[in-house]
Scaffold this motif. Structure first.
Motif, PDB file in Angstrom:
ATOM      1  N   ASN A  83       3.454   7.916   3.018  1.00  6.74           N
ATOM      2  CA  ASN A  83       3.543   8.150   1.585  1.00  6.74           C
ATOM      3  C   ASN A  83       3.876   6.876   0.810  1.00  6.74           C
ATOM      4  OD1 ASN A  83       3.129  11.061   1.642  1.00  6.74           O
ATOM      5  ND2 ASN A  83       5.074  11.107   2.714  1.00  6.74           N
ATOM      6  N   ALA A  84       3.449   5.752   1.321  1.00  6.18           N
ATOM      7  CA  ALA A  84       3.734   4.477   0.652  1.00  6.18           C
ATOM      8  C   ALA A  84       3.101   4.436  -0.735  1.00  6.18           C
ATOM      9  CB  ALA A  84       3.213   3.312   1.488  1.00  6.18           C
ATOM     10  N   GLU A  85       3.686   3.620  -1.604  1.00  3.28           N
ATOM     11  CA  GLU A  85       3.140   3.441  -2.954  1.00  3.28           C
ATOM     12  C   GLU A  85       1.749   2.833  -2.898  1.00  3.28           C
ATOM     13  OE1 GLU A  85       5.919   0.969  -5.033  1.00  3.28           O
ATOM     14  OE2 GLU A  85       7.537   2.416  -4.800  1.00  3.28           O
ATOM     15  N   ALA A  86       1.539   1.952  -1.929  1.00  2.00           N
ATOM     16  CA  ALA A  86       0.253   1.269  -1.765  1.00  2.00           C
ATOM     17  C   ALA A  86       0.197   0.687  -0.363  1.00  2.00           C
ATOM     18  CB  ALA A  86       0.103   0.155  -2.798  1.00  2.00           C
ATOM     19  N   TYR A  87      -1.001   0.245   0.009  1.00  2.00           N
ATOM     20  CA  TYR A  87      -1.203  -0.444   1.285  1.00  2.00           C
ATOM     21  C   TYR A  87      -1.895  -1.761   0.989  1.00  2.00           C
ATOM     22  CZ  TYR A  87      -0.295   4.224   3.038  1.00  2.00           C
ATOM     23  OH  TYR A  87       0.278   5.444   3.284  1.00  2.00           O
ATOM     24  N   VAL A  88      -1.500  -2.807   1.714  1.00  2.00           N
ATOM     25  CA  VAL A  88      -2.104  -4.122   1.529  1.00  2.00           C
ATOM     26  C   VAL A  88      -2.477  -4.688   2.895  1.00  2.00           C
ATOM     27  CG1 VAL A  88      -0.895  -4.621  -0.632  1.00  2.00           C
ATOM     28  CG2 VAL A  88       0.174  -5.237   1.519  1.00  2.00           C
ATOM     29  N   PRO A  89      -3.544  -5.483   2.957  1.00  2.00           N
ATOM     30  CA  PRO A  89      -3.937  -6.072   4.236  1.00  2.00           C
ATOM     31  C   PRO A  89      -2.817  -6.952   4.800  1.00  2.00           C
ATOM     32  CG  PRO A  89      -5.679  -6.335   2.609  1.00  2.00           C
ATOM     33  CD  PRO A  89      -4.471  -5.834   1.876  1.00  2.00           C
TER      34      PRO A  89
END
Length: 102
Positions: A83-89
């Motif tokens: 449930n993270a706010e966003a995902y980044v590489p």
């Protein structure tokens, strides 16, 4: 459930509560929170197992920044925050990291 945030009025910090649900690691013996806030250390922030089987950790982080993080299960299996706010590489890896912004 995303990272629960409680901003402090006395200083520019936020008390962040990270939770890895039991269903994400049903057979886990241990879980560590690793991220750019602790140089991805597997020893700095062990999480506590709750009676529910969830793993939980409260941590103070500096406000005005973004932090990448992941959960490390039993020292060898990596899991993102569902449930993270966003995902980044992840730099140099073929995976994404979870992101929290404060």
């Amino acid at each position: 459930m995303t990272v629960k945030k409680r901003y402090l009025t006395s200083r520019p910090e936020c008390r962040c509560t990270f939770v890895l649900p039991a269903e994400a690691a049903p057979n886990a013996r241990s879980v560590a929170l690793a991220g750019d806030f602790n140089n991805w250390s597997l020893d700095s922030h062990p999480m506590k197992r709750l009676k529910s089987g969830d793993f939980k950790l409260e941590l103070s982080l500096q406000v005005g920044q973004q932090y990448q993080y992941r959960f490390c299960i039993d020292g060898n299996q990596w899991e993102n925050d569902w449930n993270a706010e966003a995902y980044v590489p992840a730099p140099g890896l073929p995976v994404d990291n979870s992101l929290v912004s404060l």
